[in-house]
Motif scaffolding. Sequence first.
Motif, PDB file in Angstrom:
ATOM      1  N   ILE A 188       0.835  -1.203   0.000  1.00 21.69           N
ATOM      2  CA  ILE A 188       0.000   0.000   0.000  1.00 21.69           C
ATOM      3  C   ILE A 188       0.866   1.248   0.000  1.00 21.69           C
ATOM      4  O   ILE A 188       1.860   1.326   0.728  1.00 21.69           O
ATOM      5  CB  ILE A 188      -0.907   0.013   1.243  1.00 21.69           C
ATOM      6  N   SER A 189       0.478   2.218  -0.813  1.00 27.91           N
ATOM      7  CA  SER A 189       1.128   3.525  -0.780  1.00 27.91           C
ATOM      8  C   SER A 189       0.251   4.450   0.035  1.00 27.91           C
ATOM      9  O   SER A 189      -0.930   4.615  -0.257  1.00 27.91           O
ATOM     10  CB  SER A 189       1.271   4.084  -2.195  1.00 27.91           C
ATOM     11  N   LEU A 190       0.833   5.026   1.048  1.00 29.97           N
ATOM     12  CA  LEU A 190       0.056   5.887   1.931  1.00 29.97           C
ATOM     13  C   LEU A 190       0.107   7.326   1.448  1.00 29.97           C
ATOM     14  O   LEU A 190       1.176   7.866   1.163  1.00 29.97           O
ATOM     15  CB  LEU A 190       0.624   5.787   3.356  1.00 29.97           C
ATOM     16  N   PHE A 191      -1.045   7.950   1.338  1.00 35.10           N
ATOM     17  CA  PHE A 191      -1.076   9.388   1.079  1.00 35.10           C
ATOM     18  C   PHE A 191      -1.414  10.079   2.392  1.00 35.10           C
ATOM     19  O   PHE A 191      -2.431   9.776   3.022  1.00 35.10           O
ATOM     20  CB  PHE A 191      -2.110   9.756   0.006  1.00 35.10           C
ATOM     21  N   VAL A 192      -0.552  10.975   2.810  1.00 34.09           N
ATOM     22  CA  VAL A 192      -0.749  11.661   4.085  1.00 34.09           C
ATOM     23  C   VAL A 192      -1.302  13.064   3.829  1.00 34.09           C
ATOM     24  O   VAL A 192      -0.602  13.921   3.303  1.00 34.09           O
ATOM     25  CB  VAL A 192       0.586  11.768   4.859  1.00 34.09           C
ATOM     26  N   ILE A 235      -0.315  13.157  -9.336  1.00 34.34           N
ATOM     27  CA  ILE A 235      -0.374  12.060 -10.312  1.00 34.34           C
ATOM     28  C   ILE A 235       1.024  11.517 -10.582  1.00 34.34           C
ATOM     29  O   ILE A 235       1.263  10.308 -10.636  1.00 34.34           O
ATOM     30  CB  ILE A 235      -1.063  12.523 -11.612  1.00 34.34           C
ATOM     31  N   ALA A 236       1.992  12.430 -10.717  1.00 31.17           N
ATOM     32  CA  ALA A 236       3.367  11.992 -10.968  1.00 31.17           C
ATOM     33  C   ALA A 236       3.903  11.176  -9.799  1.00 31.17           C
ATOM     34  O   ALA A 236       4.616  10.192  -9.982  1.00 31.17           O
ATOM     35  CB  ALA A 236       4.262  13.206 -11.213  1.00 31.17           C
ATOM     36  N   THR A 237       3.527  11.579  -8.576  1.00 30.87           N
ATOM     37  CA  THR A 237       4.011  10.877  -7.392  1.00 30.87           C
ATOM     38  C   THR A 237       3.422   9.480  -7.258  1.00 30.87           C
ATOM     39  O   THR A 237       4.105   8.538  -6.856  1.00 30.87           O
ATOM     40  CB  THR A 237       3.657  11.671  -6.115  1.00 30.87           C
ATOM     41  N   PHE A 238       2.162   9.346  -7.591  1.00 29.33           N
ATOM     42  CA  PHE A 238       1.467   8.092  -7.293  1.00 29.33           C
ATOM     43  C   PHE A 238       1.161   7.224  -8.501  1.00 29.33           C
ATOM     44  O   PHE A 238       0.434   6.239  -8.386  1.00 29.33           O
ATOM     45  CB  PHE A 238       0.155   8.395  -6.547  1.00 29.33           C
ATOM     46  N   ASN A 239       1.683   7.595  -9.666  1.00 28.80           N
ATOM     47  CA  ASN A 239       1.210   6.868 -10.852  1.00 28.80           C
ATOM     48  C   ASN A 239       1.668   5.414 -10.915  1.00 28.80           C
ATOM     49  O   ASN A 239       1.154   4.650 -11.711  1.00 28.80           O
ATOM     50  CB  ASN A 239       1.568   7.603 -12.150  1.00 28.80           C
ATOM     51  N   ARG A 240       2.610   5.053 -10.059  1.00 27.83           N
ATOM     52  CA  ARG A 240       3.012   3.643 -10.092  1.00 27.83           C
ATOM     53  C   ARG A 240       2.461   2.848  -8.915  1.00 27.83           C
ATOM     54  O   ARG A 240       2.771   1.684  -8.748  1.00 27.83           O
ATOM     55  CB  ARG A 240       4.532   3.524 -10.132  1.00 27.83           C
ATOM     56  N   ALA A 241       1.658   3.478  -8.108  1.00 23.05           N
ATOM     57  CA  ALA A 241       1.157   2.789  -6.919  1.00 23.05           C
ATOM     58  C   ALA A 241       0.128   1.740  -7.304  1.00 23.05           C
ATOM     59  O   ALA A 241      -0.689   1.929  -8.181  1.00 23.05           O
ATOM     60  CB  ALA A 241       0.525   3.814  -5.980  1.00 23.05           C
ATOM     61  N   GLU A 242       0.175   0.609  -6.585  1.00 23.58           N
ATOM     62  CA  GLU A 242      -0.824  -0.439  -6.838  1.00 23.58           C
ATOM     63  C   GLU A 242      -2.103  -0.136  -6.092  1.00 23.58           C
ATOM     64  O   GLU A 242      -3.195  -0.477  -6.527  1.00 23.58           O
ATOM     65  CB  GLU A 242      -0.307  -1.784  -6.323  1.00 23.58           C
ATOM     66  N   CYS A 243      -1.894   0.449  -4.917  1.00 24.21           N
ATOM     67  CA  CYS A 243      -3.045   0.711  -4.065  1.00 24.21           C
ATOM     68  C   CYS A 243      -2.721   1.895  -3.172  1.00 24.21           C
ATOM     69  O   CYS A 243      -1.724   1.876  -2.465  1.00 24.21           O
ATOM     70  CB  CYS A 243      -3.339  -0.533  -3.226  1.00 24.21           C
ATOM     71  N   ILE A 244      -3.540   2.921  -3.222  1.00 20.02           N
ATOM     72  CA  ILE A 244      -3.293   4.121  -2.422  1.00 20.02           C
ATOM     73  C   ILE A 244      -4.365   4.222  -1.347  1.00 20.02           C
ATOM     74  O   ILE A 244      -5.554   4.085  -1.633  1.00 20.02           O
ATOM     75  CB  ILE A 244      -3.362   5.387  -3.290  1.00 20.02           C
ATOM     76  N   VAL A 245      -3.922   4.441  -0.113  1.00 18.41           N
ATOM     77  CA  VAL A 245      -4.891   4.634   0.963  1.00 18.41           C
ATOM     78  C   VAL A 245      -4.637   5.990   1.600  1.00 18.41           C
ATOM     79  O   VAL A 245      -3.487   6.363   1.840  1.00 18.41           O
ATOM     80  CB  VAL A 245      -4.766   3.513   2.019  1.00 18.41           C
ATOM     81  N   HIS A 305      -8.162   4.753  -2.207  1.00 12.16           N
ATOM     82  CA  HIS A 305      -9.260   4.422  -1.301  1.00 12.16           C
ATOM     83  C   HIS A 305      -9.192   5.261  -0.050  1.00 12.16           C
ATOM     84  O   HIS A 305      -8.113   5.544   0.453  1.00 12.16           O
ATOM     85  CB  HIS A 305      -9.186   2.958  -0.872  1.00 12.16           C
ATOM     86  N   GLU A 306     -10.372   5.588   0.461  1.00 12.45           N
ATOM     87  CA  GLU A 306     -10.412   6.200   1.775  1.00 12.45           C
ATOM     88  C   GLU A 306     -10.189   5.085   2.795  1.00 12.45           C
ATOM     89  O   GLU A 306     -10.583   3.936   2.574  1.00 12.45           O
ATOM     90  CB  GLU A 306     -11.765   6.883   1.972  1.00 12.45           C
ATOM     91  N   PHE A 307      -9.534   5.402   3.887  1.00 13.24           N
ATOM     92  CA  PHE A 307      -9.069   4.408   4.851  1.00 13.24           C
ATOM     93  C   PHE A 307     -10.173   3.473   5.354  1.00 13.24           C
ATOM     94  O   PHE A 307     -10.034   2.239   5.300  1.00 13.24           O
ATOM     95  CB  PHE A 307      -8.401   5.153   6.010  1.00 13.24           C
ATOM     96  N   SER A 308     -11.282   4.007   5.832  1.00 16.63           N
ATOM     97  CA  SER A 308     -12.320   3.139   6.394  1.00 16.63           C
ATOM     98  C   SER A 308     -12.974   2.312   5.290  1.00 16.63           C
ATOM     99  O   SER A 308     -13.325   1.151   5.494  1.00 16.63           O
ATOM    100  CB  SER A 308     -13.371   3.947   7.152  1.00 16.63           C
ATOM    101  N   ASP A 309     -13.119   2.915   4.121  1.00 12.32           N
ATOM    102  CA  ASP A 309     -13.698   2.216   2.994  1.00 12.32           C
ATOM    103  C   ASP A 309     -12.827   1.029   2.603  1.00 12.32           C
ATOM    104  O   ASP A 309     -13.315  -0.077   2.359  1.00 12.32           O
ATOM    105  CB  ASP A 309     -13.808   3.206   1.826  1.00 12.32           C
ATOM    106  N   PHE A 310     -11.515   1.269   2.591  1.00 13.09           N
ATOM    107  CA  PHE A 310     -10.568   0.202   2.246  1.00 13.09           C
ATOM    108  C   PHE A 310     -10.688  -0.958   3.226  1.00 13.09           C
ATOM    109  O   PHE A 310     -10.789  -2.120   2.853  1.00 13.09           O
ATOM    110  CB  PHE A 310      -9.143   0.751   2.255  1.00 13.09           C
ATOM    111  N   LEU A 311     -10.700  -0.626   4.511  1.00  9.02           N
ATOM    112  CA  LEU A 311     -10.749  -1.682   5.519  1.00  9.02           C
ATOM    113  C   LEU A 311     -12.025  -2.494   5.428  1.00  9.02           C
ATOM    114  O   LEU A 311     -12.012  -3.716   5.503  1.00  9.02           O
ATOM    115  CB  LEU A 311     -10.641  -1.078   6.919  1.00  9.02           C
TER     116      LEU A 311
END
Lengths: 495, 266, 235
Positions: free
Chosen positions: B7-11, B67-77, B112-118
């Motif tokens: 998971i790639s975390l977006f803070v 987009i440039a930062t996360f374009n290779r992420a498989e899953c962002i939360v 994904h939003e955190f609670s939605d993902f879980l």
Amino acid sequence: MNITENPLWTGPPFQRKNDQGKVELMKERVNFSRNAEISLKNKNLQRNLDYSLTLSNKKRNELVETFPEWEEMRSHAAQLRTHVVENLEKYLREFSDNATQKGLQILWAKDATRACELIAGTLREHHVSRVVKSKSMLTEEIDLNNYLSKQGITPIETDLGEYIAQIASQKPSHITAPISHLSRQEVASIMSENLGIRYTEDPAELTSAARRILRSSFLSAEAGISGTNFGLAREGSLVVVENEGNARLSISLPPIHIAVMGIERVLPGLADLPLLLTLLTVSATGQRISNYVSIINSPSKQGEPDGPEKVFIVLVDNGRTEILRNVKYRPILNCIRCGACLNICPVYRKVGGHAYGSVYPGPLGAVLSPVLFSRTQYRDLPYASTLCGACTEVCPVKIPLHHLLLDLRADNVQSSARPTVERIMFSIFGLICSRPRLYRGLEKIIRCLQPLIRSRDGGLFIPGWSKTRYFPGLAPQSFHAQWQSEKMENNDISL
Amino acid sequence: MKAAAKISLFVPCLVDQFYPDIAKHVMAVLSSLGYSVEVPREQTCCGQPAFNAGYRTEASRLARHFIATFNRAECIVAPSGSCVSMVKNHYQKLDLARQDVEQWGKIRSTIHEFSDFLIKHHAESSMKGQFPFRVYYHASCHSLRELGIRNAGFKLLSRFEGIELIDATPALESCCGFGGIFSLHHPLLAEQLGIDKIRSVEFSPSTFLVVNDAGCLLHMTGVIKHLQSKIIPLHLASILALAMGLERNEYYGKPTLDRATLSAKE
Amino acid sequence: MTSHSDKELILTHIHEALTSNVKKECPANIVPFSRTVTVQYLTDCLATQCSLLKTHFTLSVTFAETIQAVVEELRRIAAPSIGIFLDHNHWPIRAESDFRTFFNEFEYSCFHPEETLEKTQRTESLSRLDVAITGVEALIAETGTVVLGANRADGRLGSLLVPRHWIIASETQIVATLEDIFPAKGFQIDLDKNSCLTLVSGPSRTADIEKQIVIGVHGPLEVRIFLFQSNPTAH
């Protein structure tokens, strides 16, 4: 309590009395912030709004639960209204041709002045001086009552709420519940002072008095003016929806009926009425159907015992074609004026309708007032919102209201209508946040400068925020700073 | 989702600068469920503050950067409904180059939003714990309406033993009054809406106010302190970490729970 | 005063606005919404809706029994002045004389579809009535609504000016939903022969004062529906 002591009546300059002593809206920029503050200080208003609107929402929500297909109904209606607006020329021509064929006379008005002129002219032509009127936001929009009173004709408002507002010289504060800002005590005062009736706070007695007093106005009226909820293109008919019976009386008693209609209020035909009618009444008042639905096809026909001899429909543009030109804002023309967005809006529920300084308040007004009337005068309204989206959620025709507010805010920035300080701040923000190394570097600097803006409660002093709330200081290290320090790189997230 | 497990975390910026513990709690929860979490270094802001204020040029800039930062992420939360909604629902209104748009299309389906993902990926059995307190859960307007996440937070919290959750009703779904720049333009209004919300929390009565967005948290904490209310405001990630026993820090976990026990007794 | 010039102006503006800009996505053709909800047990449904709307509802077997029920209610309220608006299409009684035996203890006037009183005179006599007894075109079970047409004996005002509006109708006149009364479904209301169709759902009401519902504003304060069931026996 003396009504004139109500600060919303004497104080704010968004309403004032003109030289005839009639209340009118002002042309200067509406200062929503200041109006909101005044509303918040008015404890009476707060109590009235809270009570009235909580009840409205409860009724609406309970009834919506009984419709398992509610979302499908909304979607279908949204598509239908969009289809009509996108083909408006065709439907308007159809409506006009069919209505004319049936004997309804169509008068076209490009703006408010023209509409008033046409109505006044029609009344003069038929030597009319006594006019009754049922509720119509469009007639408020074109300021018909003021225009006619300058010509010596004062239409008598017959909808109970509008009537009370009229005799109190106040403007309505809600598009379907005109006096939701007044308590029963205020209504009792207004009626006893102006009508000479015994002071009573019992709504039933007050209503009974109004019925008695207005009956003679109905019986002696020479013309009746009404609004129009829907125009049916295929049949060339008008639809008027109400609960009190005053519209039916205004339409059917006097020999002349004048219906005022916005050019966008057309539906393809009668077959579409059940859906839109249900969405309207459920959303507006939490009713399965309103008391009276009048479908007007023509003036009184040969052999009918009563009904008006002449029926006029005044089709009003007044800026709607301009909205049509701007594709972005076209969805607002789908509106069927139910008022559900007003009822649910957390901001409207706190400040009431008058604070918006416009005929159309609430989320509807925050979009419509700038695009229909004046971007400058109503520049504040798109910011009178937390963007919570509740309005969009309840809109029966799925207008993306809070997205349109975002568009209006973007337009303001484009036309340089924002304070320079704000523009500079956001430029800097954009600059810094697109450069991660700069962003991280500045983090440390800002933390060093923090003590300069410490506030007494231990947090930071932020103008606009700290007057009413605590604002925390920045965390000693940002998350990224911690993450990027060695400890974290080893995946040791010690909590 | 288990298969990918990275998971790639977006803070969100508010979490990054004011509430870094929230991000740590998110990571702790995700790690305990078997995921490996990375935090792309280049991330900054999703652009929402600029977009909401109407500054689409600046927002576009930040969107391109995101987009440039996360374009290779498989899953962002991301522990923020408003940031996720910004990316999913509003990036299309911005000025993006064609390849950005293509990459954005992919990001839309992986963020994904955190609670939605879980709630979507974890059965009840994998998240257990104790939390014997009364909790008032406030879902942010963005997660409710822009993302349609109605019950995720409730379902997650109801898994914990002893917890008493205040039932969801339309009144609970009303806005807390933050609204981003709204609370700076109209502080009195924002305060009043906040007070209404806190009063209904106190009335329920509850010990904790749990929110799933740092903006709501900032505002609600501000009102709580101003009113000197005893309500303890927490982010959903923090309460999950506490309940699952992941937060052992003596400067955070224990004092929080002690305070809660005290006020529950009152 | 001609507003023809405004007509072309407005329509031209609309035309320009729509053709020079991108069109919004929308269906090319619109079909009416069809609901999947069905209404069963029409009479029961109507009775339930009526009680929600505060419309009084009585069901009798024969027409004669229905008239008896009406008479009993008239006695109870000691109504001084009654108007009967003959409904030739739906009542088995044709002439005024048929009512005489039932109503001879009351002061009543009969209004016929064919007769035309001078308008002010008619309005005056309507204003003096306490009760108006009319028929209806149809009743809608789902919403508790009655459908009135302007080309009937009651016209537009018969059921409007009076404080009490009583309705005598046959159970066979009940339809399920609002959609059923419009021509598309083949029901017999010809809009071309009718200047105004009115849907009435209960006595008039308002909630303008503090959202408290008050029954009886400008329209009638009371609505009563007397239904008869079986094939009416002409009296």
